[in-house]
Design an enzyme around this catalytic site. Structure first.
Site, PDB file in Angstrom:
ATOM      1  N   ASP A   1       0.423  -9.814   8.967  1.00 58.97           N
ATOM      2  CA  ASP A   1      -0.586  -8.821   8.604  1.00 58.97           C
ATOM      3  C   ASP A   1      -1.746  -9.594   7.976  1.00 58.97           C
ATOM      4  O   ASP A   1      -1.598 -10.184   6.902  1.00 58.97           O
ATOM      5  CB  ASP A   1       0.005  -7.803   7.624  1.00 58.97           C
ATOM      6  CG  ASP A   1      -0.954  -6.656   7.347  1.00 58.97           C
ATOM      7  OD1 ASP A   1      -2.178  -6.876   7.424  1.00 58.97           O
ATOM      8  OD2 ASP A   1      -0.477  -5.544   7.033  1.00 58.97           O
TER       9      ASP A   1
ATOM     10  N   ARG B   1      -8.700  -6.098  -9.804  1.00 62.56           N
ATOM     11  CA  ARG B   1      -8.826  -6.824  -8.551  1.00 62.56           C
ATOM     12  C   ARG B   1     -10.299  -6.972  -8.187  1.00 62.56           C
ATOM     13  O   ARG B   1     -11.042  -5.996  -8.199  1.00 62.56           O
ATOM     14  CB  ARG B   1      -8.139  -5.985  -7.460  1.00 62.56           C
ATOM     15  CG  ARG B   1      -7.177  -6.708  -6.594  1.00 62.56           C
ATOM     16  CD  ARG B   1      -6.437  -5.755  -5.691  1.00 62.56           C
ATOM     17  NE  ARG B   1      -7.261  -4.767  -5.014  1.00 62.56           N
ATOM     18  CZ  ARG B   1      -7.081  -4.379  -3.755  1.00 62.56           C
ATOM     19  NH1 ARG B   1      -6.120  -4.924  -3.025  1.00 62.56           N
ATOM     20  NH2 ARG B   1      -7.833  -3.442  -3.224  1.00 62.56           N
TER      21      ARG B   1
ATOM     22  N   PHE C   1       2.619  -4.750   1.320  1.00 63.66           N
ATOM     23  CA  PHE C   1       1.800  -3.538   1.223  1.00 63.66           C
ATOM     24  C   PHE C   1       2.656  -2.337   1.648  1.00 63.66           C
ATOM     25  O   PHE C   1       3.389  -2.428   2.635  1.00 63.66           O
ATOM     26  CB  PHE C   1       0.583  -3.699   2.145  1.00 63.66           C
ATOM     27  CG  PHE C   1      -0.449  -2.624   1.978  1.00 63.66           C
ATOM     28  CD1 PHE C   1      -1.379  -2.690   0.954  1.00 63.66           C
ATOM     29  CD2 PHE C   1      -0.485  -1.549   2.849  1.00 63.66           C
ATOM     30  CE1 PHE C   1      -2.337  -1.697   0.803  1.00 63.66           C
ATOM     31  CE2 PHE C   1      -1.445  -0.553   2.706  1.00 63.66           C
ATOM     32  CZ  PHE C   1      -2.381  -0.632   1.679  1.00 63.66           C
TER      33      PHE C   1
ATOM     34  N   TYR D   1     -11.960  -2.595   8.119  1.00 61.83           N
ATOM     35  CA  TYR D   1     -12.896  -2.001   7.142  1.00 61.83           C
ATOM     36  C   TYR D   1     -12.986  -2.806   5.860  1.00 61.83           C
ATOM     37  O   TYR D   1     -13.714  -2.449   4.953  1.00 61.83           O
ATOM     38  CB  TYR D   1     -12.534  -0.536   6.834  1.00 61.83           C
ATOM     39  CG  TYR D   1     -11.096  -0.271   6.447  1.00 61.83           C
ATOM     40  CD1 TYR D   1     -10.650  -0.515   5.160  1.00 61.83           C
ATOM     41  CD2 TYR D   1     -10.196   0.239   7.376  1.00 61.83           C
ATOM     42  CE1 TYR D   1      -9.332  -0.262   4.812  1.00 61.83           C
ATOM     43  CE2 TYR D   1      -8.883   0.494   7.033  1.00 61.83           C
ATOM     44  CZ  TYR D   1      -8.456   0.242   5.742  1.00 61.83           C
ATOM     45  OH  TYR D   1      -7.155   0.483   5.413  1.00 61.83           O
ATOM     46  N   LYS D   2     -12.212  -3.912   5.764  1.00 57.90           N
ATOM     47  CA  LYS D   2     -12.285  -4.758   4.567  1.00 57.90           C
ATOM     48  C   LYS D   2     -13.369  -5.814   4.808  1.00 57.90           C
ATOM     49  O   LYS D   2     -14.539  -5.462   4.870  1.00 57.90           O
ATOM     50  CB  LYS D   2     -10.907  -5.327   4.272  1.00 57.90           C
ATOM     51  CG  LYS D   2      -9.950  -4.191   3.851  1.00 57.90           C
ATOM     52  CD  LYS D   2      -8.498  -4.569   3.767  1.00 57.90           C
ATOM     53  CE  LYS D   2      -7.683  -3.362   3.328  1.00 57.90           C
ATOM     54  NZ  LYS D   2      -6.244  -3.516   3.594  1.00 57.90           N
TER      55      LYS D   2
HETATM   56  C1  LIG Z   1      -5.431  -2.444   3.884  1.00 58.50           C
HETATM   57  C2  LIG Z   1      -4.089  -2.813   4.417  1.00 58.50           C
HETATM   58  C3  LIG Z   1      -3.492  -2.029   5.395  1.00 58.50           C
HETATM   59  C4  LIG Z   1      -4.169  -0.757   5.819  1.00 58.50           C
HETATM   60  O1  LIG Z   1      -3.526  -0.027   6.770  1.00 58.50           O
HETATM   61  P1  LIG Z   1      -4.271   1.258   7.373  1.00 58.50           P
HETATM   62  O2  LIG Z   1      -3.384   1.713   8.433  1.00 58.50           O
HETATM   63  O3  LIG Z   1      -5.631   0.806   7.815  1.00 58.50           O
HETATM   64  O4  LIG Z   1      -4.444   2.235   6.265  1.00 58.50           O
HETATM   65  C5  LIG Z   1      -2.279  -2.457   5.923  1.00 58.50           C
HETATM   66  N1  LIG Z   1      -1.686  -3.589   5.478  1.00 58.50           N
HETATM   67  C6  LIG Z   1      -2.246  -4.349   4.515  1.00 58.50           C
HETATM   68  C7  LIG Z   1      -1.580  -5.596   4.060  1.00 58.50           C
HETATM   69  C8  LIG Z   1      -3.458  -3.977   3.948  1.00 58.50           C
HETATM   70  O5  LIG Z   1      -4.005  -4.704   2.987  1.00 58.50           O
END
Ligand SMILES: *Cc1c(COP(=O)(O)O)cnc(C)c1O
Length: 404
Positions: free
Chosen positions: A191, A363, A122, A216-217
């Site tokens: 992560d 997705r 990501f 938030y997911k």
């Molecule tokens: C959604 C997501 C993030 C989000 O990071 P934020 O700091 O909350 O914006 C980070 N890493 C992965 C793999 C994600 O899917």
């Protein structure tokens, strides 16, 4: 696989009662809980409660529960990752926690300088690591996700990996990969943004060193909810953090001139906690209380399995990108189609909410607490119809939006 079979699966679903706690957007089929989890009345109550305390009691709110709210939220989250309370802090964003975790990982291996990160990672993870490399003179090795182990060498201090890939839904074997990283003498930072709340995680059993994740997911904490960070108890004696905000001090209200870290993962606290957002998350996590994580993961596997089978049956022209073995995927299925973006827009116009990742992926996230098998069935029917009739190919579905 047909509609009746989906109805049967829903009738046998041990988690079915949890769906009633969610307020899903209108008549739509919500398959985007991997981007933003759905709303619950418990969240509104918790936010109104905190706001009411603020209105009524102002500063006295801190002594009426606010100061304990980060650990109350961590207390609800810890069982979802098999953690002890001292191993988790609910704080900051995932991005900020990645910084803290990778820097802490480097400090655990002071003789080594290399950070290994996956090519497909990501973006925020890659960006954060690039900043750490500039700051600490660590070196970065980028390797394909499937063969990260080949990049391990005696200089490797930290390996940073997503458990579930945000684009393809591919899942790595947490315990095995952790063991291989340890065999090379390095520290793992996982992560778990796309895993927590959808899969059965037990970080101590997998001997994970450090981990971060999003709230938030699949945790449904609301847009930009405070994230979390995990540090194994085995490292607490030597755990160091570079971001030393006063809320991570052992005694913040002593206002002492010298830094003394709070115990365990509590030292990852930083500034004053965001009480309204924490209240929302704390309320959102109630639905997970006394939940059997194996049942949660089984529902995830079942929903994604039904989706893949129906897509194979009804949409032969789209490619299923996500692994077909449920042990190799998370709670998301990605499909490849040249016109993914227009298809996602056309699906939304028909009440099926997914999202698009450039250039050509559709997705779909299957949040196990509120998506039913019959929703999956109905969603694939709409997709099949759009593909058969080319109804997605209209100018309004080709327009771009700021957030894809
Ligand atoms: C959604 C997501 C993030 C989000 O990071 P934020 O700091 O909350 O914006 C980070 N890493 C992965 C793999 C994600 O899917």
């Amino acid at each position: 696989m047909d509609r009746d079979r989906c109805t049967e699966l829903d009738a046998d679903d041990p988690l079915a009662d949890r769906r009633a706690r969610f307020r899903l957007p209108g008549e739509r089929i919500y398959l985007d809980g991997n981007s933003l989890g759905a709303f619950q009345d418990a969240v509104l109550e918790a936010v109104l409660g905190a706001a009411g305390t603020w209105r009524r009691d102002a500063i006295a709110g801190w002594n009426a529960g606010w100061v304990e709210l980060p650990s109350a939220a961590a207390g609800r989250l810890a069982p979802l990752i098999g953690a002890h309370l001292s191993e988790v802090a609910v704080v900051d964003s995932t991005s900020a926690n990645l910084f803290k975790a990778v820097v802490a990982g480097l400090a655990l291996r002071p003789q080594r300088r290399r950070i290994v990160v996956a090519e497909e990672e990501f973006p925020t993870d890659r960006y954060v690591v690039s900043g750490i490399a500039e700051l600490t003179a660590a070196e970065i090795a980028v390797a394909p996700r499937a063969s990260v182990e080949d990049a391990l060498d005696p200089h490797t201090a930290v390996v940073l990996l997503s458990h579930v890939d945000y684009r393809t839904g591919d899942r790595l074997e947490l315990e095995e990969v952790t063991a291989r990283v340890h065999a090379a003498g390095a520290v793992i930072v996982w992560d778990l943004s796309h895993s927590v709340g959808a899969l059965a995680l037990d970080l101590p059993r997998a001997d994970v060193d450090l981990a971060v994740g999003c709230s938030y997911k699949f945790l449904n904490g609301g847009p930009g909810a405070p994230a979390w960070i995990y540090a194994s108890r085995t490292h607490h004696d030597e755990l160091a953090t570079a971001l030393r905000g006063w809320f991570g001090h052992a005694e913040p209200f002593e206002f002492a001139p010298d830094y003394v870290p709070a115990p365990g993962a509590q030292r990852f606290h930083n500034g004053t906690p965001p009480i309204l957002s924490l209240a929302a998350l704390h309320g959102a996590l109630e639905v997970f209380e006394s939940l059997d994580l194996r049942a949660l993961e089984a529902k995830t596997a079942s929903l994604t399995d039904v989706f893949i089978r129906l897509v194979d049956q009804r949409c032969p022209d789209v490619e299923v990108v996500t692994p077909r073995d449920p042990a190799r995927r998370g709670a998301q299925v990605s499909l490849r189609h040249e016109h993914a973006h227009a298809l996602i827009r056309a699906l939304a116009a028909r009440g099926v909410i997914g999202d698009h990742r450039p250039p050509d992926l559709l997705r779909f996230g299957f949040a196990p607490l509120y998506v039913r098998h019959v929703d999956v069935y109905n969603a694939v029917e709409v997709l099949a119809d759009l593909l058969e009739t080319d109804a997605w190919d209209r100018p309004e579905f080709h327009a771009r939006e700021r957030v894809p």
